[in-house]
Design an enzyme around this catalytic site. Structure first.
Site, mmCIF file in Angstrom:
data_model
loop_
_atom_site.group_PDB
_atom_site.id
_atom_site.type_symbol
_atom_site.label_atom_id
_atom_site.label_comp_id
_atom_site.label_asym_id
_atom_site.label_seq_id
_atom_site.Cartn_x
_atom_site.Cartn_y
_atom_site.Cartn_z
ATOM 1 N N SER A 82 91.941 1.467 115.792
ATOM 2 C CA SER A 82 92.290 0.957 114.759
ATOM 3 C C SER A 82 90.780 0.861 113.838
ATOM 4 C CB SER A 82 93.606 1.267 114.557
ATOM 5 O OG SER A 82 93.463 0.306 113.333
ATOM 6 N N SER A 108 91.334 -0.315 110.977
ATOM 7 C CA SER A 108 92.132 -1.016 110.357
ATOM 8 C C SER A 108 91.089 -1.913 109.788
ATOM 9 C CB SER A 108 93.396 -1.563 109.564
ATOM 10 O OG SER A 108 93.602 0.410 109.672
ATOM 11 N N THR A 117 101.065 2.601 111.935
ATOM 12 C CA THR A 117 100.253 4.483 112.323
ATOM 13 C C THR A 117 101.022 4.506 113.565
ATOM 14 O OG1 THR A 117 98.130 5.136 112.661
ATOM 15 C CG2 THR A 117 97.940 2.401 113.145
ATOM 16 N N LYS A 172 105.482 6.295 111.922
ATOM 17 C CA LYS A 172 105.704 6.544 110.330
ATOM 18 C C LYS A 172 107.088 7.018 110.973
ATOM 19 C CE LYS A 172 100.098 7.505 109.972
ATOM 20 N NZ LYS A 172 99.680 8.281 109.184
ATOM 21 N N ASP A 193 99.463 7.867 102.324
ATOM 22 C CA ASP A 193 98.476 8.718 103.457
ATOM 23 C C ASP A 193 98.187 10.003 101.917
ATOM 24 O OD1 ASP A 193 97.741 8.117 105.750
ATOM 25 O OD2 ASP A 193 99.753 8.446 106.100
ATOM 26 N N GLY A 251 98.356 22.523 109.053
ATOM 27 C CA GLY A 251 98.981 21.291 110.037
ATOM 28 C C GLY A 251 100.145 21.309 109.371
ATOM 29 N N TYR A 254 88.066 12.202 111.600
ATOM 30 C CA TYR A 254 87.081 12.389 111.731
ATOM 31 C C TYR A 254 86.773 11.294 112.826
ATOM 32 C CZ TYR A 254 89.152 6.984 112.018
ATOM 33 O OH TYR A 254 89.916 6.195 111.909
HETATM 34 P P1 ATR Z 1 99.682 13.926 112.012
HETATM 35 O O1 ATR Z 1 101.475 13.153 112.131
HETATM 36 O O2 ATR Z 1 98.540 13.098 112.827
HETATM 37 O O3 ATR Z 1 99.619 15.079 112.110
HETATM 38 P P2 ATR Z 1 101.594 15.180 114.655
HETATM 39 O O4 ATR Z 1 102.517 15.467 113.777
HETATM 40 O O5 ATR Z 1 101.382 15.531 115.722
HETATM 41 O O6 ATR Z 1 100.430 14.781 113.882
HETATM 42 O O7 ATR Z 1 101.468 16.673 114.051
HETATM 43 C C1 ATR Z 1 99.495 17.645 114.661
HETATM 44 C C2 ATR Z 1 99.449 18.489 114.051
HETATM 45 O O8 ATR Z 1 98.398 18.667 114.692
HETATM 46 C C3 ATR Z 1 100.997 19.906 114.087
HETATM 47 O O9 ATR Z 1 100.483 20.407 112.692
HETATM 48 C C4 ATR Z 1 100.314 20.694 115.386
HETATM 49 O O10 ATR Z 1 100.743 22.086 115.164
HETATM 50 P P3 ATR Z 1 102.064 22.345 116.136
HETATM 51 O O11 ATR Z 1 103.041 21.099 114.889
HETATM 52 O O12 ATR Z 1 102.090 23.882 116.249
HETATM 53 O O13 ATR Z 1 101.958 21.151 117.199
HETATM 54 C C5 ATR Z 1 98.618 20.384 115.357
HETATM 55 N N1 ATR Z 1 98.147 21.177 116.897
HETATM 56 C C6 ATR Z 1 97.924 20.390 117.237
HETATM 57 N N2 ATR Z 1 97.345 20.278 118.427
HETATM 58 C C7 ATR Z 1 96.956 21.767 117.859
HETATM 59 C C8 ATR Z 1 96.020 22.680 118.952
HETATM 60 N N3 ATR Z 1 95.535 22.669 119.664
HETATM 61 N N4 ATR Z 1 96.309 24.242 117.928
HETATM 62 C C9 ATR Z 1 96.621 23.771 116.841
HETATM 63 N N5 ATR Z 1 97.666 23.116 115.913
HETATM 64 C C10 ATR Z 1 97.147 21.890 116.834
#
Ligand code: ATR
Length: 271
Positions: A16, A18, A63, A67, A103, A127, A215
């Protein structure tokens, strides 16, 4: 009076940024406060939070992966936290725990830094995880038209906005003004969710701005490709700082020294 206790809780939390930008910001503002990083696994999260609340601490940034758990244990929640189902800031008032989601503000402010006026734009969010839900909330609250695509379509459909298929993203992109990327693709600095030709075609259409919430020390692959295509692009560092500045407002009730935070965050990120 004892110093105000603040911090970040996650698991793992060593990565982190932070503490590296909160500490100089607190010092700059002359606050008698400490900012600690707490590595707490999920099994101990609730007990940790309740104990810290009654210890007199002011609050925490929350984090990954806590969450949702923070959302569930909060006694009160902000409207944004309710809408996104995620809490990334807890504020303590004795044993009472208030949960907020800063966020979404981070996304809106980071888009503002890129010159975007949200009202009226057509935005595509890639996403549908926590960051994706915060982005959708920020854009929808700011009166943008929001479209979402997620690898797992059902997760996007739960958000109540227009959904397009993951494979249809390159096709839809020229009709969009703003792209917000919230998946974890690109964290490794290699893979990009979109190839250069898709971005070039989109830039020849309506697309003007790309925000990547990821990032890295260097440009993320998406930011690199977007700039190459002539688009205005930024990564998640400013979003991180803006969400922290909103947390500062909740902790102290005044404005954070945001440029001090940003400079320290950039240094800590290796820039
Ligand atoms: P965060 O809270 O950081 O958004 P998360 O809830 O784990 O983390 O979500 C990760 C996001 O990245 C999701 O939209 C995930 O898609 P899925 O819902 O299909 O899992 C997406 N993601 C992770 N790896 C991926 C990949 N290789 N290709 C496309 N999307 C991906």
């Amino acid at each position: 009076m004892a110093p105000t206790r603040l911090g970040v809780v996650g698991h793992p939390v060593a990565h982190s940024l932070s503490p590296a930008f909160w500490e100089p910001a607190l010092a700059h503002a002359g606050r008698d406060a400490t900012f600690e990083a707490f590595d707490v696994p999920s099994a101990g999260f609730e007990a940790f939070i309740r104990e810290l609340a009654v210890s007199g601490a002011r609050g925490l940034n929350v984090t990954i992966p806590h969450k949702t758990a923070a959302y569930e244990l909060a006694d009160r929640r902000s409207n944004v936290a309710e809408r996104t189902g995620a809490v990334n800031v807890v504020v303590f008032d004795g044993a009472e725990i208030s949960g907020a989601n800063t966020d979404a503000h981070g996304v809106a402010a980071a888009l503002g830094d890129l010159g975007v006026t949200i009202a009226g734009v057509r935005a595509l969010v890639l996403g549908a995880g926590g960051a994706g839900r915060a982005a959708v909330d920020a854009l929808r609250s700011g009166s943008a038209t929001v479209v979402v695509a997620n690898r797992t379509r059902g997760r996007a459909e739960a958000l109540g906005v227009e959904v397009i298929g993951w494979a249809d993203v390159p096709l839809a992109l020229p009709e969009i003004d703003v792209l917000v990327h919230t998946t974890s693709v690109g964290l490794d600095g290699k893979a990009s969710v979109l190839d250069d030709s898709a971005l070039r075609e989109a830039a020849a259409g309506r697309l003007r701005t790309v925000l990547d919430v990821v990032y890295r020390p260097d440009e993320t692959p998406l930011v690199h490709a977007a700039r190459h295509a002539g688009l205005v692009a930024g990564d998640g560092l400013r979003m991180l700082v803006h969400q922290a500045a909103e947390a500062w407002r909740l902790f102290f009730g005044d404005e954070a020294p945001i440029e001090v935070m940003h400079a320290a965050a950039a240094r800590a990120a290796g820039r």
